[in-house]
Design an enzyme around this catalytic site. Sequence first.
Site, PDB file in Angstrom:
ATOM      1  CG  HIS A 181       1.696  69.238 -12.971  1.00 36.15           C
ATOM      2  ND1 HIS A 181       0.591  69.749 -12.350  1.00 36.15           N
ATOM      3  CD2 HIS A 181       1.587  67.877 -12.865  1.00 36.15           C
ATOM      4  CE1 HIS A 181      -0.161  68.767 -11.896  1.00 36.15           C
ATOM      5  NE2 HIS A 181       0.419  67.606 -12.179  1.00 36.15           N
ATOM      6  CG  HIS A 222      -2.124  73.922 -17.552  1.00 31.80           C
ATOM      7  ND1 HIS A 222      -2.447  75.043 -16.825  1.00 31.80           N
ATOM      8  CD2 HIS A 222      -1.805  72.960 -16.637  1.00 31.80           C
ATOM      9  CE1 HIS A 222      -2.319  74.787 -15.533  1.00 31.80           C
ATOM     10  NE2 HIS A 222      -1.933  73.539 -15.401  1.00 31.80           N
ATOM     11  CG  ASP A 226      -2.187  77.962 -18.844  1.00 34.40           C
ATOM     12  OD1 ASP A 226      -2.327  79.198 -18.903  1.00 34.40           O
ATOM     13  OD2 ASP A 226      -3.137  77.159 -18.905  1.00 34.40           O
TER      14      ASP A 226
END
Length: 330
Positions: A181, A222, A226
């Site tokens: 994302h 996450h 990350d």
Amino acid sequence: MTIYIAREASKVWRKVTAETSVELLLLREKWGLLLAGVVFQYIHGLSARGVHYLHRPGPLLQDLGFMALPELGQDKGYLSESIFASIFFSFVLWTFHPFIYHSKRFYTVLIWRRVLAFLVASQVLRIISFYSTQLPGPNYHCREGSKLATLPPPNNVLEVLLINFPRGVLFGCGDLIFSSHMIFTLVFIRTYHKYGSKSFIKLLAWIMAIIQSLLIISSRKHYSVDVVVAWYTVNLVVFFVDSKLAEMPDRTNGLSLLPLSTREKDGRLREGKDIRLKEEFHKMLNGNHGDPTDRRQRAQMNGRHDEDINHTTSHSTLSDAAVSANGGGT
């Protein structure tokens, strides 16, 4: 009112058709890299699906972001997805604005070639990262006790290739470092920051990226690492790849960038040669051939040559007169 609407609709339609013809010409020339970038999006999804077969749930790792940010819960997971969707679709619409708006700064085909290059480079690094080390997923469907945390061995190759879309994408596990994302978000924002024209939207986009980062961690989709790795990796990748790519032409100067066929290129070369020959011919007729500096030098040399001739002639005349006088005296 109806006449006004019809007239404006006609103008918009003419803009769309004119821009479409230009973009199709560019697409015919650049389709290879665009297709490769689109195909790699499937390869990236296939890789994320593959690592899910390797995922093993376990206790959550100690995470500073989890300690600092409150957990939103499963029912609030849509918040980060809503911000991501708004950034994603806003960017896609913006890249197609040259089809409607009169003011244009880029070609849609060229900017998507650039965006896909950024995405592919970042996703290659992401695939290498999450296959190197599989971390226990922090998301709710990836934790111990969830039926979706592990996948049974596939029955056939087709089951893997189809990646169980879209459920396999939405409920994947193991593809953690680094956030996909955030790759899309940062690539889109970096691109708009360079080629966009609204300072307020640029500032708003970066604020939304920060909020999305915090919501991803709060939603436990996450680990903090990350998101942090995505922030510096994607920015460095975009900076490096952008420096290696040829700069896109700026359409605000009114210049057009249309791919020419071989016949058109040869025709333009012949026209350029004919124009240069005509200019040289007119210069020769007018006595203006060559560089002005050369003409001045030649004029100076001609002046000196004339002086030498006059001096020689005068000297010869005086000599002849002296001989005649001597002869007459004899």
